[in-house]
Design an enzyme around this catalytic site. Structure first.
Site, PDB file in Angstrom:
ATOM      1  N   HIS A  42       0.826  -1.201   0.000  1.00 21.31           N
ATOM      2  CA  HIS A  42       0.000   0.000   0.000  1.00 21.31           C
ATOM      3  C   HIS A  42       0.869   1.263   0.000  1.00 21.31           C
ATOM      4  CE1 HIS A  42      -3.434   2.471   1.808  1.00 21.31           C
ATOM      5  NE2 HIS A  42      -3.815   2.125   0.614  1.00 21.31           N
ATOM      6  N   HIS A  67       1.368   3.985  -3.303  1.00 30.81           N
ATOM      7  CA  HIS A  67       1.190   5.435  -3.207  1.00 30.81           C
ATOM      8  C   HIS A  67       2.481   6.214  -3.499  1.00 30.81           C
ATOM      9  CE1 HIS A  67      -3.018   5.771  -2.084  1.00 30.81           C
ATOM     10  NE2 HIS A  67      -2.864   4.647  -1.418  1.00 30.81           N
ATOM     11  N   GLU A  94     -10.717   9.610  -5.043  1.00 29.61           N
ATOM     12  CA  GLU A  94      -9.581   9.400  -4.117  1.00 29.61           C
ATOM     13  C   GLU A  94      -9.371  10.559  -3.144  1.00 29.61           C
ATOM     14  OE1 GLU A  94      -5.771   8.801  -5.938  1.00 29.61           O
ATOM     15  OE2 GLU A  94      -4.885   8.160  -4.066  1.00 29.61           O
ATOM     16  N   HIS A 114     -12.526  10.071  -0.342  1.00 29.22           N
ATOM     17  CA  HIS A 114     -11.755   8.961   0.221  1.00 29.22           C
ATOM     18  C   HIS A 114     -10.716   9.466   1.229  1.00 29.22           C
ATOM     19  CE1 HIS A 114      -7.750   7.009  -0.104  1.00 29.22           C
ATOM     20  NE2 HIS A 114      -8.420   5.991   0.396  1.00 29.22           N
ATOM     21  N   HIS A 151     -10.491   8.967   5.468  1.00 25.05           N
ATOM     22  CA  HIS A 151      -9.351   8.483   6.252  1.00 25.05           C
ATOM     23  C   HIS A 151      -9.103   9.407   7.445  1.00 25.05           C
ATOM     24  CE1 HIS A 151      -7.044   5.134   4.373  1.00 25.05           C
ATOM     25  NE2 HIS A 151      -7.820   5.412   3.353  1.00 25.05           N
ATOM     26  N   HIS A 155     -13.056   1.156   2.475  1.00 21.24           N
ATOM     27  CA  HIS A 155     -12.713   0.883   1.088  1.00 21.24           C
ATOM     28  C   HIS A 155     -13.781   0.063   0.383  1.00 21.24           C
ATOM     29  CE1 HIS A 155      -8.773   2.746   0.449  1.00 21.24           C
ATOM     30  NE2 HIS A 155      -8.947   2.923   1.739  1.00 21.24           N
TER      31      HIS A 155
HETATM   32 CU    CU Z   1      -7.761   4.579   1.634  1.00 17.29          CU
END
Ligand code: CU
Length: 690
Positions: free
Chosen positions: A211, A215, A352, A368, A372, A408
């Site tokens: 992950h 990114h 996102e 998104h 978070h 998610h």
């Molecule tokens: Cu995420």
């Protein structure tokens, strides 16, 4: 000793809170910051004393080119000891400034000097992030290896207790090697919490590294040429879809239902999470979340972050409205249709979201990312306790928390709404005329029976030395336990009646056969659970010859190459220098962790269905010379367009025709597809890595 840029990379990243004049690694490399103005302000008074102390040590000094020092006033607004969170706009902007300095340095030597100058001045987590993105994207550093993040910040991956035990050993030992053993599956909760049954997945180091790495390669901020990559938004959708599918598979193996979407922002979240991670940069433990916590408006002025839950609701409705109207309106008021080709790519960047790529960031918002933040701060939304983030605030730790998957899964649901507006694939879009898949099977190594895959626990050592700042360089390891599978191979038999040699794309997927209630899955549910295992090209020779394709699991294009630790990279550098050969191949570190290629299964045997499709590569490939490579399925191919022209997740990304209520009916329509029942048997024992 010849010091190369690869030496610089590993020594700049080694022990990120320890100043760069302290010699590091086996080679005792240090940067020459003491003899000019490179030295960070906190050490300047002690400059002479430091010089005297370290000049007596055995060390190799790396000279630095004199440069006009970059203006770091912006990035330095984030304190060295602050908790860094990339989902916060202010932190993003400052990282962007730092990244711009690194990317715009014209020569490699200027970049090196700028990086060393910034290293001991700015927040270490921000530094590692910006520096790593720069190394991956600068033309003169491409191909250099970044050590895995758990070598740099082991505290983001391992229980605080383990790290303190390792520190203790490193400080006490004077010679030899030592291991701190971490038993499996006991780090964050007891069996009283049913969610603990899938902790081995959530807390797997490789999954969290994936992950973080994804990114790094696909940042949503930074210079346009780095952010705007081919089908980036669609990759976000697909990576997300596959993670949720894999997690659901893992849950079904462990008698847990599929993950429930986090739909209602005002309802309590049943899953708590107590990470037990200690952040050595901030000198704090990562915040925990009790079961039943609720989200609230975020009002953290000190962090420059203030918004309401209503904002999330509004963004969500605007996105959903755009999906149902099959169009978005960009910032200039132009109508942009959401088509079957690039609709998902447009939506991916908007959901996102990436400020640079969203068609209208102000209107469609930052769903998104702010989701978070809301979750990561739900224990202290207005900052009255001066607490920092939970693990959802960091891309390297977020996947540990059960709520990550609930969030998610909701994000996936939004994408699915768009996919459901598209026409089912027509026969002509699925068929490969003249090609038929006659039989498929899998065979695990050491198991005489076909179509049974095996998993087990694997014990493995990971090096901690390069992340134990301010200790002696003693070789200290942690022994971790992770899921692993026996290597297996596919055998796929294909007939080609076209009278000519054809090029085919083999697409391999796996999904559970039964749902949580033991009922055979409906295709409409099952298609969302298909995990991609591999995708590659083959040549198909015309009949009467039967094409027998054999493929090893270890060659999967979904998973990544074996990763080298910082110590291994250093060792290899020393050996290759002696042997005078070129050390490295080009690696970007992308790909799903290989140990997690298939789900755990169960002791009694978890029933799955293996699906294989051979499609026409002439139509699939964007470029005839293009091809798939290690890790390309979820991460693309470096510096190239995504090789497969088909929508990601094809043929399972769209609703099936009404009469295709089972997988068998879907498969039977096209001779170029086949399905086979497969069982995954888990052997509950631990074995050391071979
Ligand atoms: Cu995420």
């Amino acid at each position: 000793m010849k010091v190369t840029p690869q030496h610089h990379v590993i020594h700049i990243l080694c022990r990120p809170t320890e100043p760069c004049f302290v010699p590091k690694g086996q080679m005792r490399l240090a940067f020459d910051v003491l003899n000019n103005n490179f030295l960070a302000p906190q050490f300047q008074d002690a400059g002479m004393e430091l010089e005297e102390r370290y000049s007596k040590e055995k060390r190799t000094l790396v000279p630095l080119k004199e440069i006009d020092f970059p203006d770091l006033s912006g990035p330095m607004e984030i304190g060295r000891e602050d908790t860094f969170c990339i989902f916060i706009t202010h932190h993003q902007r400052m990282t962007e400034k730092l990244l711009n300095i690194f990317i715009s340095s014209s020569e490699y030597d200027d970049f090196l000097s700028a990086a060393v100058y910034a290293r001991d001045r700015v927040n270490p987590v921000m530094f590692v992030l910006a520096y790593s993105i720069a190394v991956l994207h600068r033309p003169d550093t491409k191909g250099l290896q970044l050590p895995p993040l758990h070598d740099i910040f082991p505290d983001k991956f391992l229980d605080g207790n383990i790290i303190s035990a390792a520190r203790e050993q490193a400080n006490v030992l004077t010679a030899g090697e030592s291991s701190v053993v971490i038993p499996p599956n006991d780090s964050t909760a007891s069996d009283l919490d049913p969610e603990q049954r899938v902790a081995y997945f959530r807390e797997d180091i490789g999954i969290n590294l994936h992950h973080w790495q994804w990114h790094l390669v696909y940042p949503f901020f930074g210079p346009m040429e780095i952010v705007n990559k081919d089908r980036r938004g669609e990759l976000f959708y697909y990576m997300n879809r596959q993670i949720v599918a894999r997690y659901d598979n893992e849950r079904l193996c462990n008698h847990l239902g599929r993950v429930k979407r986090l739909m209602d922002f005002k309802k309590p979240i049943p899953e708590g999470y107590f990470p037990k991670l200690y952040c050595s940069v901030a000198g704090r433990t990562w915040a925990s979340r009790c079961s039943g916590a609720t989200l609230s408006n975020v009002k953290r002025e000190m962090l420059n972050i203030v918004y309401d839950l209503d904002d999330l609701e509004r963004w969500k409705s605007r996105l959903i409205e755009a999906i149902h109207l099959k169009r978005v309106i960009d910032v200039k008021g132009t109508i942009v249709p959401l088509t079957g080709t690039d609709g998902i790519d447009i939506l991916g960047d908007m959901v996102e979201s990436s400020k640079l790529l969203s068609k209208d960031y102000t209107y469609y918002g930052d769903l998104h990312n702010k989701g978070h933040v809301s979750i990561a701060l739900c224990h202290d939304p207005d900052g009255r306790y001066e607490e920092t983030f939970g693990v959802m605030g960091d891309t390297a730790t977020a996947m540990r928390d059960p709520v990550f998957y609930r969030w998610h899964s909701y994000i996936d649901h939004i994408f699915e709404m768009h996919k459901n507006t598209l026409q089912p694939y027509q026969h002509s879009e699925l068929d490969f005329r003249g090609i038929s898949v006659e039989a498929i099977s899998v065979q695990a190594k050491g198991n005489p029976k076909e179509n049974i895959l095996k998993t087990f626990w694997e014990e493995r050592k990971i090096a901690l030395t390069s992340g134990l700042d301010f200790t002696d360089h003693m070789p200290i390891h942690a022994r971790i336990t992770r899921l692993q599978h026996r290597p297996f191979s596919y055998k796929i038999q294909v007939m080609n009646q076209t009278k000519k040699i054809c090029k085919g794309t083999v697409r391999i997927y796996l999904a559970p056969k039964y749902d949580e209630g033991g009922r055979p899955m409906l295709f409409i549910d099952q298609k969302r659970l298909f995990m991609e295992l591999d995708k590659f090209q083959v040549l198909l020779f015309p009949s009467p010859q039967l094409n027998v394709i054999e493929r090893e699991s270890k060659d999967s294009y979904v998973t990544k190459k074996v990763e080298k630790s910082l110590e291994e990279i250093e060792k290899e550098l020393m050996e290759t220098e002696n042997a005078n050969r070129k050390p490295f191949v080009d690696v970007c570190g992308c790909g799903w962790p290989h140990n997690m290629l298939i789900p755990k299964g169960s002791i009694e045997g978890f029933q799955c269905q293996l699906f294989v499709m051979v499609s026409d590569a002439e139509e699939d490939l964007v470029d005839v010379d293009g091809s798939y490579s290690k890790g390309s399925s979820y991460c693309g191919v470096r510096d190239k367009v995504y090789p497969d022209r088909r929508p990601m997740g094809y043929p399972f990304d769209r609703l099936p025709e009404d009469d295709h209520d089972t997988l068998e009916k879907f498969v039977n329509r096209s001779s170029n597809m086949a399905v086979q029942d497969v069982k995954i048997v888990f052997e509950d024992r631990a074995e050391p890595t071979h």
